[in-house]
Design an enzyme around this catalytic site. Structure first.
Site, short mmCIF file in Angstrom:
data_model
loop_
_atom_site.label_atom_id
_atom_site.label_comp_id
_atom_site.label_asym_id
_atom_site.label_seq_id
_atom_site.Cartn_x
_atom_site.Cartn_y
_atom_site.Cartn_z
N ILE A 44 0.85 -1.19 0.00
CA ILE A 44 0.00 0.00 0.00
C ILE A 44 0.90 1.24 0.00
O ILE A 44 1.54 1.57 1.00
CB ILE A 44 -0.95 0.01 1.21
CG1 ILE A 44 -1.67 -1.34 1.33
CG2 ILE A 44 -1.95 1.16 1.08
CD1 ILE A 44 -2.41 -1.78 0.08
N HIS A 65 24.86 3.59 -22.56
CA HIS A 65 25.82 4.20 -21.63
C HIS A 65 26.99 3.28 -21.32
O HIS A 65 27.97 3.72 -20.68
CB HIS A 65 25.11 4.58 -20.33
CG HIS A 65 24.33 5.85 -20.40
ND1 HIS A 65 23.11 5.94 -21.05
CD2 HIS A 65 24.58 7.09 -19.92
CE1 HIS A 65 22.64 7.16 -20.94
NE2 HIS A 65 23.51 7.88 -20.28
N GLY A 112 29.47 0.91 -19.57
CA GLY A 112 29.79 0.71 -18.15
C GLY A 112 29.17 1.78 -17.27
O GLY A 112 28.78 1.50 -16.12
N GLU A 152 -0.60 -2.06 -10.18
CA GLU A 152 -1.97 -1.72 -10.62
C GLU A 152 -2.57 -2.80 -11.51
O GLU A 152 -3.25 -2.52 -12.49
CB GLU A 152 -1.95 -0.38 -11.35
CG GLU A 152 -3.20 0.47 -11.18
CD GLU A 152 -3.21 1.23 -9.87
OE1 GLU A 152 -4.13 2.02 -9.65
OE2 GLU A 152 -2.31 1.02 -9.03
N GLU A 173 0.05 -9.43 -17.10
CA GLU A 173 -0.66 -10.65 -17.45
C GLU A 173 -2.16 -10.47 -17.21
O GLU A 173 -3.00 -10.92 -18.02
CB GLU A 173 -0.11 -11.82 -16.62
CG GLU A 173 1.29 -12.27 -17.01
CD GLU A 173 2.37 -11.25 -16.69
OE1 GLU A 173 3.34 -11.14 -17.47
OE2 GLU A 173 2.24 -10.53 -15.67
#
Length: 388
Positions: A158, A341, A343, A366, A370
């Site tokens: 939560i 980027h 390394g 949320e 799936e």
């Protein structure tokens, strides 16, 4: 054509103001705050002053209401600076929408004016340790008696639960109801005896803002705490609220993806190898092209769902599509940003490692992706196809 051209001049000003806040106030401090897992108190106070907590509240209740497309773009800007800031107002907006759509007039007047200023911040409590996305299997029960409701149960993951003063609690007021969803209600509860925020859950990303377990043990809620005043409507109410919630998560993904693209584009022009900027190497250039293309498609899909929602249409399928595609896109862009980027993408001195840690939340939060696919398929069948 700018993305902001779809908005009114007033709404463009809102998005531009939030963009300036992110560039001037958030970006200079986010790395230090995020790595220390520090609650961004000063930034939250600035968000209150900017009116961000009142974007879903009508003027009659003291808010500064904007359209769903504007809300999506504001959320994207916040997440571009730090995804946690967008998360700090996500559940709050869903609860405001729930109150507007389903609350009694007394409930609206009790909470919305203070929610508009951020004096009262709100969150929602759905997920349980053994239930995950299966909300109908919840075990949190509110038993009615002469004094109101006696609530027992446990919720987990939560967000903002320690610092939110209002919690939209999804629970069973009739555990024996068949089908199960007919026994579900939403109670508007506040902190008090019998409600314990037990611990902050350790997380890969989404730092700074707490995600907690909360326990109800003999918690007392008054009779008028049921959203809308009638029991048994909570499941349908929350499913409607999650349309906004999933648009918000999609917009967070847009912000993370956009930040990763912007950092990668700048780095690819500054970094040289073999005598030329690395964007001129086809492998890196292809990454940038694919990142920009997929991000643009994700934004358009999300704005399409937002426009449909603004028009008053049901958008559980459209919001699910937006959340699914935008979150998967953000994850891919974040990984490609690490590749570009090299390394340095693995270093905590660069922001791309944070994007890579934040992006998975939108895939599982949320309602997992799936579950989104299940929602989309079900609606395709129920509606008789995509364009029916």
């Amino acid at each position: 054509m700018s993305t902001l051209d779809i908005l009114s001049s007033d709404e463009r000003f809102v998005v531009e103001t939030v963009r300036e806040f992110v560039d001037n106030e958030v970006k200079p401090v986010v790395r230090e705050l995020e790595h220390a897992n520090t609650y961004p108190e000063a930034l939250i106070e600035q968000m209150k002053r900017l009116g961000i907590y009142g974007l879903a509240v009508p003027e009659e209740y003291g808010g500064n209401p904007v359209s769903l497309p504007c809300y999506v773009l504001v959320t994207e800007e916040l997440a571009r600076g730090w995804m946690s800031l967008a998360g700090a107002m996500g559940g709050h907006t869903v609860v405001a929408k729930l109150l507007l759509d389903f609350g009694t007039e007394e409930q609206k007047r009790r909470y919305l004016p203070r929610m508009a200023t951020g004096e009262v911040r709100a969150t929602m409590a759905l997920t349980e340790p053994g239930g995950g996305s299966d909300l109908q299997a919840m075990r949190t029960v509110a038993r009615r008696d002469a004094d109101g409701y006696l609530v027992d149960g446990q919720k987990t993951w939560i967000s903002n639960s320690r610092r939110s003063q209002l919690i939209a609690l999804m629970c069973k007021t009739d555990p024996e109801a068949q089908p199960a969803h007919k026994g579900v209600s939403i109670l508007l509860v506040e902190h008090g005896p019998g409600l314990t925020v037990s611990r902050d859950l350790p997380k890969l990303g989404y730092k700074g803002v707490e995600s907690c377990e909360i326990v109800f043990d003999g918690y007392r809620a008054p009779l008028d705490s049921v959203l809308g005043g009638t029991e048994g409507k909570g499941f349908a109410q929350m499913m409607k609220g999650l349309e906004t919630g999933r648009l918000q998560v999609a917009a967070r993904a847009l912000g993370v993806g956009r930040a990763a693209l912007e950092d990668s584009l700048a780095y690819a022009q500054e970094r040289e190898s073999f005598g030329k900027p690395i964007w001129r190497h086809q492998a890196v250039g292809n990454y940038l092209a694919d990142m920009a293309t997929s991000l643009t498609a994700a934004r358009q899909l999300t704005l399409y769902a937002a426009r449909e929602g603004e028009a008053g249409r049901r958008v559980d399928m459209e919001a699910g599509m937006a959340k699914l595609f935008a979150s998967e896109t953000a994850m891919k862009i974040a990984l490609d940003a690490v590749r570009i980027h090299g390394g340095y993408g693995y270093s905590t001195e660069f922001d791309v490692e944070r994007y890579f840690r934040d992006a998975p939340l939108m895939i599982v939060g949320e309602g997992t992706n799936e579950i989104q696919r299940n929602v989309i398929t079900s609606q395709l069948v129920n509606r008789g196809g995509l364009d029916a």
